[in-house]
Each structure stands twice: as C-alpha cells, then as structure tokens.
Write a protein that holds these residues in place. Structure first.
Motif, mmCIF file in Angstrom:
data_model
loop_
_atom_site.group_PDB
_atom_site.id
_atom_site.type_symbol
_atom_site.label_atom_id
_atom_site.label_comp_id
_atom_site.label_asym_id
_atom_site.label_seq_id
_atom_site.Cartn_x
_atom_site.Cartn_y
_atom_site.Cartn_z
ATOM 1 N N GLY A 130 10.716 -1.149 -8.184
ATOM 2 C CA GLY A 130 11.479 0.003 -8.654
ATOM 3 C C GLY A 130 10.678 0.953 -9.522
ATOM 4 O O GLY A 130 9.501 0.732 -9.820
ATOM 5 N N GLY A 131 11.333 2.029 -9.922
ATOM 6 C CA GLY A 131 10.686 3.082 -10.689
ATOM 7 C C GLY A 131 10.528 2.720 -12.145
ATOM 8 O O GLY A 131 11.347 3.104 -12.986
ATOM 9 N N LYS A 132 9.485 1.974 -12.441
ATOM 10 C CA LYS A 132 9.172 1.592 -13.824
ATOM 11 C C LYS A 132 7.688 1.849 -14.073
ATOM 12 O O LYS A 132 6.880 1.779 -13.151
ATOM 13 N N ALA A 133 7.360 2.133 -15.308
ATOM 14 C CA ALA A 133 5.950 2.300 -15.648
ATOM 15 C C ALA A 133 5.215 1.010 -15.318
ATOM 16 O O ALA A 133 5.625 -0.080 -15.759
ATOM 17 N N THR A 134 4.150 1.124 -14.546
ATOM 18 C CA THR A 134 3.466 -0.066 -14.023
ATOM 19 C C THR A 134 1.965 0.032 -14.248
ATOM 20 O O THR A 134 1.359 1.091 -14.075
ATOM 21 N N MET A 135 1.384 -1.111 -14.624
ATOM 22 C CA MET A 135 -0.062 -1.207 -14.776
ATOM 23 C C MET A 135 -0.628 -1.969 -13.583
ATOM 24 O O MET A 135 -0.132 -3.031 -13.221
ATOM 25 N N GLY A 136 -1.664 -1.413 -12.964
ATOM 26 C CA GLY A 136 -2.330 -2.087 -11.867
ATOM 27 C C GLY A 136 -3.686 -2.591 -12.324
ATOM 28 O O GLY A 136 -4.452 -1.850 -12.955
ATOM 29 N N LEU A 137 -3.989 -3.859 -12.034
ATOM 30 C CA LEU A 137 -5.274 -4.447 -12.404
ATOM 31 C C LEU A 137 -5.993 -4.876 -11.127
ATOM 32 O O LEU A 137 -5.487 -5.694 -10.368
ATOM 33 N N ASP A 138 -7.172 -4.298 -10.910
ATOM 34 C CA ASP A 138 -8.006 -4.680 -9.768
ATOM 35 C C ASP A 138 -9.109 -5.579 -10.320
ATOM 36 O O ASP A 138 -10.080 -5.105 -10.908
ATOM 37 N N PRO A 139 -8.962 -6.925 -10.155
ATOM 38 C CA PRO A 139 -9.878 -7.868 -10.811
ATOM 39 C C PRO A 139 -11.312 -7.762 -10.307
ATOM 40 O O PRO A 139 -11.575 -7.418 -9.155
ATOM 41 N N GLY A 140 -12.230 -8.076 -11.194
ATOM 42 C CA GLY A 140 -13.640 -8.139 -10.855
ATOM 43 C C GLY A 140 -14.360 -8.873 -11.972
ATOM 44 O O GLY A 140 -13.852 -8.967 -13.093
ATOM 45 N N ILE A 141 -15.541 -9.404 -11.665
ATOM 46 C CA ILE A 141 -16.288 -10.130 -12.695
ATOM 47 C C ILE A 141 -17.409 -9.239 -13.230
ATOM 48 O O ILE A 141 -17.284 -8.612 -14.268
ATOM 49 N N ARG A 142 -18.477 -9.130 -12.500
ATOM 50 C CA ARG A 142 -19.624 -8.335 -12.958
ATOM 51 C C ARG A 142 -19.262 -6.867 -13.116
ATOM 52 O O ARG A 142 -19.694 -6.201 -14.065
ATOM 53 N N THR A 143 -18.464 -6.346 -12.159
ATOM 54 C CA THR A 143 -18.118 -4.920 -12.191
ATOM 55 C C THR A 143 -16.917 -4.617 -13.076
ATOM 56 O O THR A 143 -16.514 -3.463 -13.206
ATOM 57 N N GLY A 144 -16.325 -5.641 -13.685
ATOM 58 C CA GLY A 144 -15.203 -5.452 -14.586
ATOM 59 C C GLY A 144 -13.859 -5.384 -13.892
ATOM 60 O O GLY A 144 -13.762 -5.315 -12.658
ATOM 61 N N SER B 287 -13.083 2.498 -7.039
ATOM 62 C CA SER B 287 -12.567 1.233 -7.557
ATOM 63 C C SER B 287 -11.297 1.432 -8.378
ATOM 64 O O SER B 287 -10.376 0.616 -8.336
ATOM 65 N N LEU B 288 -11.225 2.541 -9.118
ATOM 66 C CA LEU B 288 -10.024 2.812 -9.908
ATOM 67 C C LEU B 288 -8.860 3.235 -9.004
ATOM 68 O O LEU B 288 -7.700 2.985 -9.330
ATOM 69 N N ARG B 289 -9.178 3.881 -7.885
ATOM 70 C CA ARG B 289 -8.114 4.199 -6.918
ATOM 71 C C ARG B 289 -7.435 2.923 -6.439
ATOM 72 O O ARG B 289 -6.234 2.896 -6.192
ATOM 73 N N GLY B 290 -8.237 1.862 -6.293
ATOM 74 C CA GLY B 290 -7.679 0.578 -5.869
ATOM 75 C C GLY B 290 -6.655 0.055 -6.851
ATOM 76 O O GLY B 290 -5.613 -0.487 -6.471
ATOM 77 N N ALA B 291 -6.924 0.220 -8.155
ATOM 78 C CA ALA B 291 -5.977 -0.226 -9.188
ATOM 79 C C ALA B 291 -4.683 0.570 -9.116
ATOM 80 O O ALA B 291 -3.580 0.031 -9.315
ATOM 81 N N VAL B 292 -4.801 1.870 -8.825
ATOM 82 C CA VAL B 292 -3.606 2.717 -8.666
ATOM 83 C C VAL B 292 -2.772 2.224 -7.486
ATOM 84 O O VAL B 292 -1.541 2.096 -7.583
ATOM 85 N N SER B 293 -3.443 1.928 -6.384
ATOM 86 C CA SER B 293 -2.742 1.449 -5.200
ATOM 87 C C SER B 293 -2.026 0.137 -5.473
ATOM 88 O O SER B 293 -0.886 -0.067 -5.046
ATOM 89 N N ILE B 294 -2.677 -0.760 -6.200
ATOM 90 C CA ILE B 294 -2.069 -2.061 -6.526
ATOM 91 C C ILE B 294 -0.805 -1.858 -7.355
ATOM 92 O O ILE B 294 0.228 -2.508 -7.121
ATOM 93 N N ALA B 295 -0.854 -0.950 -8.316
ATOM 94 C CA ALA B 295 0.336 -0.681 -9.138
ATOM 95 C C ALA B 295 1.467 -0.110 -8.295
ATOM 96 O O ALA B 295 2.630 -0.534 -8.408
ATOM 97 N N ARG B 296 1.132 0.838 -7.442
ATOM 98 C CA ARG B 296 2.160 1.469 -6.618
ATOM 99 C C ARG B 296 2.737 0.496 -5.589
ATOM 100 O O ARG B 296 3.917 0.608 -5.224
ATOM 101 N N ARG B 297 1.930 -0.431 -5.100
ATOM 102 C CA ARG B 297 2.443 -1.417 -4.132
ATOM 103 C C ARG B 297 3.558 -2.253 -4.743
ATOM 104 O O ARG B 297 4.476 -2.665 -4.040
ATOM 105 N N LEU B 298 3.437 -2.526 -6.026
ATOM 106 C CA LEU B 298 4.484 -3.297 -6.683
ATOM 107 C C LEU B 298 5.746 -2.459 -6.845
ATOM 108 O O LEU B 298 6.857 -2.948 -6.627
ATOM 109 N N GLN B 299 5.580 -1.198 -7.199
ATOM 110 C CA GLN B 299 6.739 -0.318 -7.377
ATOM 111 C C GLN B 299 7.512 -0.145 -6.070
ATOM 112 O O GLN B 299 8.734 -0.254 -6.037
#
Length: 772
Positions: free
Chosen positions: A322-336, A439-451
């Motif tokens: 649903g429409g809620k403020a969402t944080m997307g985290l795209d995990p990584g080790i060396r690249t953060g 890589s940051l676009r990926g985090a946006v996509s992950i957040a939106r996929r949940l919404q």
C-alpha cells in the motif's frame, strides 16, 4: 471453404464449453479490435458471459483454425490445379480436423524433390511393382529378371526399385499414417541413452542415461530436461515402438503389410511383407517419430509456459503493502548497501549508500544513517532485496528496530530482486532517474515492489522476472505472447490510477499500448491531472475506439465525476444514475451503502443496451467502489534462531513464503538462504495432481521440516497434517521429482528470505532427484 470457416465457432464452442453463438459474437468483437479484458468485463451480454480464460483460449484457437483453413484452401487449390481432385479426396480434405491430417492427405500430391521411387519409375520399374502386387503366386525374382536393363544391372536392383515404389506408396497413405500415428502415441516410449564417453561430462543428466517412459504421459519437465540433454550432446533420444516384437511381427509392420493385403503364403506375399517391414523401419517410423517428437516438445513447452504464466499471474496479483513511506535496501558487501526512501506514491525522497560489512565494517554508522532516514521521512515499511548479504542486512535492520524508540516501528520484508538489474539498467529507468546511479535505482525498485508489485513489475520484460521452468528452452515468441496476455489481464483486473500511473503501466491497459501511454503521460505533465475520464479524448491520437476500450479500467480518485473512481464504464453511467435516483440519495453517499443497494431489484434497470450482467456489475461496484481484487498484505514470520540450513532439524514447524510453484511441487522460503521443497505429494493430506490446486507464489504457509541435507543444501518440507509417512513418501519421489539439468528461476517479488550465492533448493532439486 466458406462452410469450413463457418464451422470454426462450432469447433471452439465445444472446446471451451460454450455455445456457437457466444463464440461467434466474441470473434466479431476480437476482429473489431476489442481486447480480451474489455470483452470479458464490458460485453457480457454480447458473449453470454464468457470469462477471460475462455476468451484467451478462444483467441488462440481462432488463430490456429484460421491458419488450418487457409492451408486447407491452399491444398485443395494445388490438387485441383494438378487435375487430380476427386469427390472422395475433396471429402477427405474437408473432414480433416488437424493440420497434420491435411498434410497426410496432401503428401502424395505435394511437389517433392527427386526420390528413389521416382528414379525407379524412370527406369521402368513401375510395372514390376504392379506385377508383384497383382500376382502373389509368381516369384518376384523371376518377374524382376524381365526388367534388367542398362539402368537396372540385375534383379536385385530391380527388386530394390520396386520396393522403393511400394514403400513410397505406403508412406503417402493418409489412412495408414493415421493408424500408425495413433499406435505410436499409445505404445511408444520415449527412450533416452547416454552418448558413449559423455558419462562424466554429462553427469547432471545421469537420471536419463538409461531411461524410458510412455510418450503419452511423459511429464513436460522431464521431456524438456531430456531434450536439453540431447541438445547439449549428452543424450540420444528415440521413440521406441514395440522394441521386443520379432522382425516383421510388430503391430506397425503388420499394419503396413495389411495395406498391401500381404496375408497369403505365396512368394509375392512374403516379399511384400518384407518390403512393408522395411518401409516401416526405414521411412515411416523415422518420419512419424520426427512428427511425434515435435508434438511432444510442443506439449512440454505448453506445460512449461502455463506454469510460468500461472506463477507470473500470482506474483503480479500479490498483495500490495500500500501507499506508505517505504525504504528499499539493495544489499551488498564490498560495494555497500544501497538505500532509497520513497513516499506513498513511489516518489524518491532520499538515497544513500552505507557500508556495514567488510571491508569498512561501519555497522554503527550504517544503522545511524538508516535510523535518521526512518525518522526524517516517517518510514513505515522496509523492503530488503534478497541478493548477496540479504540475511546480514536483515539482521542489521532487526537489531536497529529492536532499539528504536516508540511502539510503531517499520515492518521489514524480504523482496525478490528478480529482474531488478534488468530494470535498473533499462532506458526507462535512465529516463526516470537520469542523475541516479544504477545501483541506487535498484533500491528504488525494491521499495516500490513492496508498495505495489504490479505497478513495478510491469516495467520489466515478463521473461526477466523468471518464475518458470525451462523458460529458455521453449518457443520464445509463444512464451512472450502468453506472458504479455497474463500481464494485460492482471493490470486490467486491478485497474490503473490515471493520474499517477507510469507509462509502462498505462501501456498495459486495454486499448492503450506504449505510444498512447506516452501521449497520456505527456498530456498529464503539460496540463495537470485529469479531472474526468472524458478528458482522455483530448490526448493526441486517442480516439473514441481507444477510449471505449480503456476508460473502464482507468480510475480518477477525487475527480469531478464520482463514478470515474469505479470500474463502471462511462457508456453505462446513465444506468448507474438511474440506480442512484431510485435510492433518492447523493451518489457519493450511496457508494458503499451495501444495505440500500441490495434492497434494489436489478431487473428494473435493464434496458435495450444493458442487460442483467451489466446491472449486477454496476451494483457490485457501487457497493465496493474501486475494490482491489488482490489479497490483503501479509508477511511470513521467521523463527528466531533459524538463520542457516545448519539450524534446521526434522520435525521443526516453520512459517514461510511460497516463492515458486512447479509441476512437481512448491518452493518455500523459510529464511535460511535457500528455499525448501514441498513435493506435490506433501502439499495436502489428499491426492494432488497439480500443485496450483493448493498454493500459489506469494502464499504464506506453515511447513514441517522432513529432511535436511546440509552437504547438498537440500531441504525437504511437508504441509501435510498427517506426517506419519512423510519421510517414506519423500523416498518414493523418484518418478516425479524435478529433473536434472534445469536451471533455477529467480524468486518472486514477495519472498521473505534471502537467496545467497545464487544457490537454492530450486537449483538443487532440478540438478538431481530429491532424496537420492
């Protein structure tokens, strides 16, 4: 031929359990440019209520049958031009029910390259073949002596030429071909053998090194595994037919002999029986095997495509958070770990990269940064991608949430990254986020996929989502066509907000497409939000036909016309207003008043254009305006302390999320870096033929651990309440276990545990039979 065209609705009607008039009406609408979602939703009176599934089958069969009729017409024209058409032949052609039957009948008349039989006739051996057929008491050797010439050096060559002529006649007999094809379907066994010397290199196909099973019932996933093994050079495949029958005594050979009436005891009969057996072994079996192997591949591909389509539909229609403020985290080790925060509409509010793991090990700094973003933007949901370091990232977030002040803390959910890399690097993403790193676009996509999984997944080519079996081994055009249909049906079933939807989402709306979608977005950007659906007609190149097809699936919330927020089509607004007038209420007050609407008699609102189905749909929509057919959002709760396969013990009861459903069972994410397999025999306490009867991708289920193989990273699970024989059943899976050699599919968008190192039970199960 016109009569044959007219028969098409009758044929399809029998296949989809409908009446010919319903099919004919649907065909007329399809030919007029109407889409399946539009016909299914807004033309129920015309089609008698055919649903989207029936209409999809109808549309597919319509293409096949029209192609078949075109081929029938071409064959009739060809034979007629040759001057060989007879009444009996014409009747046979008109009665043929498949393309294969038409080709069987056409075979003797089909222009062909120079054959051995043609050469034999040119050498004057046609009369020899006729003489042997006419006089069974005569010795073929004696008859052949009269045909020795310069071109035919001896009796052996003469008899071989006669045999070629007779064999060609048998191979062109539609009656015999039909009989042999039916026999091969019933008695044939698909036989696989290892290529000598390839045993070690092709070990992943070892289940099929000496394997055979009935052609008629071979499961699609095993067929595709064997075909892959053949294509990679490790297996040989054949269709074995009566392999144990004595030479000349198999049913197929006897059928060939019977066509020559070679049942007597004369020397001619004996020679003809041998010729018939030779024709079967050398010509007929080879050509029919090619046909049936092609049919088998087509059947297996259809099964695989259907599995993919069903899984894709489940993922697209997964519950939106649903429409809620969402944080997307795209995990990584060396690249953060890439962080993105989006607002309730998916707009990007902030991005950052934190480095909690090696080599920087700034765990505290990462948690502080994430906590600040949560507080600053009122984050309610945290979506964590299921790639490398997913579990470690989840633990970092869990530890942070445990110490955050307040009772209402964000909910964390693991979300599949399947297809995210493709989406992030796409031209669309670059256009939407020109200054944002991939890589940051990926985090946006992950957040939106949940919404909203549907709104985000439509931006990705369906094949890239990867929830199918052997998707790279099947006909790619056919796969793409069926998956596109699934996406179209899903988008239109849910409906689209006209003022917030992206161009890729709008493009999937009935009657819109990519070009008009871009025009709609451009008009919206230039003129502001649409106040009514009617304003769509101001969009460049969007005419009345496109408006008719699309309007009912587009929603406007808070606009001038309350009905624009519903699925009521503008063409039926007058009917809706009559209903409102009958209640004596303002339309906004009436919408949602179930008691008042149920008190009405739907039949009093029927008119010349709109019948009972449309009126009932309008009443249902007024009762629950803009209702979303997707389920309520729910996540699996992982057991504390169960984070690795080594933590699992047989008998444990766990909760997990179904990530994929295959022919042989379902894969469930229980939070230990790879999925467990619930074999089809373990899905319920009753017999299950198809796993989709019980589960679908995205379901949250309770499972019991049955087997754990740490070395091979395999987890056996059961959903049966009565598990007394679960372990024994697991050992009996060999007949229907997943095949070796198939690659795993990435997991769905609502998974609740990470996938590490690209390995999970899907991959392992498909590399070898489970439990071996």
């Amino acid at each position: 031929m016109t009569d044959a065209i007219r028969r098409i609705p009758l044929v399809i009607a029998r296949e989809i359990n409908a009446e010919a008039r319903q099919v004919a009406a649907a065909i007329e609408l399809l030919d007029g440019g109407a889409t399946v979602p539009f016909i299914a939703r807004y033309r129920k009176e015309v089609t008698g209520g055919l649903d989207d599934s029936q209409l999809r089958t109808l549309a597919e069969r319509l293409v096949y049958l029209r192609e078949m009729e075109a081929r029938r017409a071409a064959v009739i024209a060809s034979i007629t031009e040759q001057g060989k058409m007879t009444d009996a032949l014409a009747l046979s052609l008109m009665q043929a029910a498949t393309k294969a039957e038409i080709e069987d009948i056409y075979l003797p008349y089909k222009p062909k390259r120079r054959t051995r039989a043609m050469i034999a006739r040119e050498n004057g051996l046609g009369p020899l073949a006729e003489a042997i057929l006419a006089d069974r008491a005569a010795d073929p050797q004696t008859l052949a002596a009269a045909y020795v010439t310069e071109a035919v050096p001896d009796t052996k060559a003469a008899l071989e030429g006669a045999r070629d002529i007779i064999a060609e006649g048998l191979s062109e007999s539609a009656e015999l071909l039909g009989r042999l094809r039916s026999h091969m379907k019933q008695a044939g066994r698909l036989a696989a053998k290892v290529v000598t010397g390839k045993e070690t290199e092709g070990a992943k196909f070892s289940d099929y090194f000496d394997h055979n099973e009935p052609w008629s019932s071979a499961p699609g996933h095993r067929v595709l595994a064997m075909l892959r093994g053949q294509n990679e050079g490790f297996l040989t495949l054949d269709l074995a037919v009566d392999p144990d029958a004595a030479k000349g005594e198999s049913p197929a050979e006897r059928a060939c002999g019977a066509m020559l009436s070679a049942t007597g005891r004369g020397p001619g009969d004996a020679w003809l029986r041998e010729a018939a057996a030779w024709a079967w072994r050398v010509k007929l079996k080879t050509s029919l095997t090619l046909d049936l192997m092609g049919e088998l591949r087509e059947r297996a591909e259809a099964e695989a495509i259907n599995v993919f389509a069903r899984n894709l539909k489940d993922l697209l229609l997964a519950a939106p958070a649903g429409g809620k403020a969402t944080m997307g985290l795209d995990p990584g080790i060396r690249t953060g770990v890439k962080v993105a925060v989006v607002d309730a509409t998916g707009k990007v509010l902030a991005t950052e990269t934190v480095y909690p793991f090696q080599p920087k090990n700034d765990l505290r700094g990462a948690q502080v940064a994430i906590a600040q973003l949560i507080a600053r933007h009122g984050v309610k949901l945290i979506a964590i991608g299921n790639g490398t370091a997913s579990r470690e990232t989840e633990k970092m977030v869990a530890d942070l949430l445990a110490v955050l002040p307040g009772s209402e803390k964000p909910v964390k959910v693991i979300v599949s990254e399947a297809g995210a890399s493709v989406s992030s690097a796409s031209e669309l993403a670059a256009k939407e986020f020109p200054g944002l790193d991939v890589s940051l676009r990926g985090a946006v996509s992950i957040a939106r996929r949940l919404q909203d999984p549907l709104a985000e997944l439509v931006k990705i080519e369906p094949k890239a989502i990867g929830v199918g079996q052997y998707q790279h081994d099947v006909d790619q055009h056919r796969l793409a066509k069926q998956l596109d249909a699934v996406v179209e049906d899903a988008v239109n079933a849910v409906g689209v907000d006209l003022n917030t939807a992206s161009a890729p989402l709008l493009a999937r709306v009935s009657g819109v497409g990519p070009g008009l979608a871009e025009s709609i977005v451009a008009h919206r950007d230039a003129n502001g939000p649409f106040a009514t659906r009617r304003e769509l007609l101001k969009v460049a190149r969007l005419g009345p036909k496109a408006f008719e097809q699309a309007a009912g699936f587009l929603r406007i919330t808070g606009g001038k016309e309350p009905l624009d927020a519903s699925s009521v089509h503008p063409e039926a607004y007058d009917v809706a207003r009559k209903i409102v007038a009958a209640c004596g209420r303002d339309i906004r007050a009436l919408m949602g008043d179930s008691a008042a609407l149920k008190a009405l008699n739907p039949r009093q609102f029927i008119d010349a254009k709109f019948g009972l189905p449309t009126v009932q749909d309008i009443l249902s929509e007024l009762e629950k305006p803009g209702r979303d057919p997707r389920p309520s959002f729910k996540t699996a709760t992982f057991a504390e302390g169960v984070e690795d396969i080594k933590d699992l013990k047989p008998g444990m009861m766990l909760e997990g999320t179904v990530t994929n459903v295959a022919a042989f069972g379902a894969f469930v994410d229980i939070g230990v870096h790879q999925d467990g397999l619930v074999h089809v025999s373990q899905l319920a306490d009753r017999f299950i033929k198809d796993a989709h009867e019980v589960v679908k991708a995205g379901d949250v289920v309770k499972v019991r651990v049955v087997e754990v193989d740490v070395a091979r990273k395999r987890i056996g699970l059961t959903m049966r309440k009565d598990s007394a024989d679960a372990r024994e059943t697991a050992r009996e899976r060999q007949a229907s276990s997943p095949p070796k050699g198939a690659k795993p599919s990435p997991r769905g968008p609502m998974s609740s545990a990470p996938q590490s190192g690209g390995s999970n039970a899907f991959a392992d199960a498909l590399k070898g039979k489970f439990g071996r």
